[in-house]
Design a protein around this motif. Structure first.
Motif, PDB file in Angstrom:
ATOM      1  N   MET A 126      37.971 -36.212  70.658  1.00 47.49           N
ATOM      2  CA  MET A 126      38.879 -36.454  69.554  1.00 47.49           C
ATOM      3  C   MET A 126      39.847 -37.569  69.933  1.00 47.49           C
ATOM      4  N   ASP A 127      40.075 -38.466  69.015  1.00 49.77           N
ATOM      5  CA  ASP A 127      41.059 -39.528  69.179  1.00 49.77           C
ATOM      6  C   ASP A 127      42.409 -38.955  68.751  1.00 49.77           C
ATOM      7  N   VAL A 128      43.339 -38.750  69.699  1.00 42.50           N
ATOM      8  CA  VAL A 128      44.610 -38.114  69.359  1.00 42.50           C
ATOM      9  C   VAL A 128      45.461 -38.959  68.416  1.00 42.50           C
ATOM     10  N   ARG A 129      45.138 -40.229  68.295  1.00 40.83           N
ATOM     11  CA  ARG A 129      45.865 -41.042  67.307  1.00 40.83           C
ATOM     12  C   ARG A 129      45.514 -40.604  65.889  1.00 40.83           C
ATOM     13  N   TYR A 130      44.290 -40.111  65.704  1.00 45.53           N
ATOM     14  CA  TYR A 130      43.813 -39.661  64.386  1.00 45.53           C
ATOM     15  C   TYR A 130      43.157 -38.287  64.529  1.00 45.53           C
ATOM     16  N   PRO A 131      43.944 -37.269  64.806  1.00 47.01           N
ATOM     17  CA  PRO A 131      43.352 -35.946  65.098  1.00 47.01           C
ATOM     18  C   PRO A 131      42.599 -35.317  63.933  1.00 47.01           C
ATOM     19  N   ILE A 132      42.882 -35.729  62.711  1.00 44.50           N
ATOM     20  CA  ILE A 132      42.120 -35.212  61.563  1.00 44.50           C
ATOM     21  C   ILE A 132      41.226 -36.301  60.981  1.00 44.50           C
ATOM     22  N   GLY A 133      41.084 -37.397  61.716  1.00 47.70           N
ATOM     23  CA  GLY A 133      40.303 -38.531  61.250  1.00 47.70           C
ATOM     24  C   GLY A 133      41.177 -39.488  60.440  1.00 47.70           C
TER      25      GLY A 133
ATOM     26  N   TYR B  82      52.631 -36.202  71.633  1.00 49.31           N
ATOM     27  CA  TYR B  82      51.208 -35.879  71.601  1.00 49.31           C
ATOM     28  C   TYR B  82      50.371 -36.823  72.452  1.00 49.31           C
ATOM     29  N   ARG B  83      50.955 -37.965  72.838  1.00 47.30           N
ATOM     30  CA  ARG B  83      50.315 -38.903  73.778  1.00 47.30           C
ATOM     31  C   ARG B  83      51.406 -39.779  74.358  1.00 47.30           C
ATOM     32  N   ASP B  84      51.102 -40.459  75.442  1.00 52.77           N
ATOM     33  CA  ASP B  84      52.087 -41.352  76.063  1.00 52.77           C
ATOM     34  C   ASP B  84      52.544 -42.407  75.067  1.00 52.77           C
ATOM     35  N   GLY B  85      53.844 -42.564  74.961  1.00 52.50           N
ATOM     36  CA  GLY B  85      54.405 -43.581  74.091  1.00 52.50           C
ATOM     37  C   GLY B  85      54.516 -43.198  72.625  1.00 52.50           C
ATOM     38  N   SER B  86      54.110 -41.982  72.281  1.00 55.10           N
ATOM     39  CA  SER B  86      54.174 -41.571  70.868  1.00 55.10           C
ATOM     40  C   SER B  86      55.551 -41.016  70.535  1.00 55.10           C
ATOM     41  N   TRP B  87      55.771 -40.810  69.247  1.00 54.64           N
ATOM     42  CA  TRP B  87      57.001 -40.183  68.797  1.00 54.64           C
ATOM     43  C   TRP B  87      57.031 -38.721  69.227  1.00 54.64           C
ATOM     44  N   THR B  88      58.225 -38.196  69.377  1.00 55.42           N
ATOM     45  CA  THR B  88      58.403 -36.781  69.698  1.00 55.42           C
ATOM     46  C   THR B  88      58.193 -35.955  68.426  1.00 55.42           C
ATOM     47  N   VAL B  89      58.093 -34.648  68.606  1.00 57.77           N
ATOM     48  CA  VAL B  89      57.990 -33.744  67.455  1.00 57.77           C
ATOM     49  C   VAL B  89      59.205 -33.950  66.553  1.00 57.77           C
ATOM     50  N   HIS B  90      60.389 -34.045  67.158  1.00 59.19           N
ATOM     51  CA  HIS B  90      61.628 -34.283  66.402  1.00 59.19           C
ATOM     52  C   HIS B  90      61.514 -35.567  65.569  1.00 59.19           C
ATOM     53  N   GLN B  91      61.077 -36.649  66.186  1.00 64.60           N
ATOM     54  CA  GLN B  91      60.940 -37.923  65.477  1.00 64.60           C
ATOM     55  C   GLN B  91      59.885 -37.836  64.377  1.00 64.60           C
ATOM     56  N   LEU B  92      58.798 -37.113  64.633  1.00 62.96           N
ATOM     57  CA  LEU B  92      57.740 -36.977  63.641  1.00 62.96           C
ATOM     58  C   LEU B  92      58.248 -36.298  62.370  1.00 62.96           C
TER      59      LEU B  92
ATOM     60  N   LEU C 150      51.213 -33.253  61.245  1.00 59.84           N
ATOM     61  CA  LEU C 150      51.277 -31.849  61.643  1.00 59.84           C
ATOM     62  C   LEU C 150      50.312 -31.604  62.795  1.00 59.84           C
ATOM     63  N   ALA C 151      49.151 -32.220  62.730  1.00 59.83           N
ATOM     64  CA  ALA C 151      48.178 -32.114  63.829  1.00 59.83           C
ATOM     65  C   ALA C 151      48.749 -32.752  65.100  1.00 59.83           C
ATOM     66  N   HIS C 152      49.450 -33.871  64.972  1.00 58.90           N
ATOM     67  CA  HIS C 152      50.104 -34.483  66.142  1.00 58.90           C
ATOM     68  C   HIS C 152      51.096 -33.513  66.782  1.00 58.90           C
ATOM     69  N   MET C 153      51.892 -32.851  65.946  1.00 58.84           N
ATOM     70  CA  MET C 153      52.867 -31.897  66.479  1.00 58.84           C
ATOM     71  C   MET C 153      52.178 -30.766  67.212  1.00 58.84           C
ATOM     72  N   LYS C 154      51.116 -30.257  66.653  1.00 59.70           N
ATOM     73  CA  LYS C 154      50.402 -29.139  67.293  1.00 59.70           C
ATOM     74  C   LYS C 154      49.800 -29.557  68.624  1.00 59.70           C
TER      75      LYS C 154
ATOM     76  N   ALA D 269      51.086 -31.942  70.578  1.00 59.62           N
ATOM     77  CA  ALA D 269      52.240 -32.050  71.486  1.00 59.62           C
ATOM     78  C   ALA D 269      52.693 -30.679  71.985  1.00 59.62           C
ATOM     79  N   LEU D 270      52.704 -29.714  71.109  1.00 58.35           N
ATOM     80  CA  LEU D 270      53.188 -28.379  71.468  1.00 58.35           C
ATOM     81  C   LEU D 270      52.179 -27.588  72.290  1.00 58.35           C
ATOM     82  N   SER D 271      50.927 -28.024  72.292  1.00 57.68           N
ATOM     83  CA  SER D 271      49.909 -27.322  73.084  1.00 57.68           C
ATOM     84  C   SER D 271      49.889 -27.762  74.538  1.00 57.68           C
ATOM     85  N   LYS D 272      50.651 -28.808  74.855  1.00 56.16           N
ATOM     86  CA  LYS D 272      50.685 -29.335  76.236  1.00 56.16           C
ATOM     87  C   LYS D 272      51.576 -28.514  77.131  1.00 56.16           C
TER      88      LYS D 272
END
Length: 169
Positions: free
Chosen positions: A1-8, A51-61, A160-164, A166-169
């Motif tokens: 899965m490409d974490v940049r597009y977790p739902i495609g 959710y990946r290096d350099g990405s926004w935080t859950v708060h920012q999302l 929402l998928a990005h947040m999930k 991030a929170l699974s790490k």
């Protein structure tokens, strides 16, 4: 899965039907409930996860989703009321560093609850003819009402998928 597009990536059928619109509107209608289930009990450390290096935080999302839905709602409404209006793009990176994004995420969730309620009301009332109405972004990208509704639903689910993640790490 490409974490940049977790739902495609966004996929919009060539011919969007009112049934497609109804499906997307149902996702939008329940989004803030699902968002709250994901973020309401989080502490500061969890809200700071990415959710990946350099990405926004859950708060920012959460703040970004509110900013984006606000802009997309305005574009949708303009497409329904004006003849192919030209609308400005918004620089999401610059919006993301404004002082209001330091507020608690509750402020953005409240915005989303109101905006999504308005989007749902519009979405359930759309006619076949309105689906082809459009607006043009300053970059000369013409976007139909049908595509905008699809993006409104996809964008929320995407983050929402990005947040999930991030929170699974």
């Amino acid at each position: 899965m490409d974490v940049r597009y977790p739902i495609g990536k966004l996929q919009v059928p060539k011919k969007v039907s009112l049934e497609n619109i109804q499906e997307w509107i149902k996702e939008i209608e329940t989004y803030t409930i699902r968002l709250r289930e994901t973020v309401d009990s989080l502490n500061d450390e969890e809200l700071s996860r990415t959710y990946r290096d350099g990405s926004w935080t859950v708060h920012q999302l959460v703040h970004h989703i509110a900013d984006s839905q606000l802009n997309m709602y305005q574009r949708l409404k303009l497409a329904l009321t004006d003849e192919n209006p030209t609308v400005p793009a918004f620089d999401q990176e610059k919006w993301a560093i404004q002082p209001d994004t330091k507020l608690l995420i509750e402020s953005s969730i409240k915005i989303l609850e109101g905006i999504n309620e308005r989007i749902v009301s519009l979405g359930y009332s759309l006619t076949e003819e309105q689906l082809d109405r459009a607006f043009t972004l300053q970059e000369n990208d013409k976007i139909t009402v049908a595509t905008k509704v699809a993006k409104l639903a996809w964008h929320e689910e995407h983050h929402l998928a990005h947040m999930k993640i991030a929170l699974s790490k």
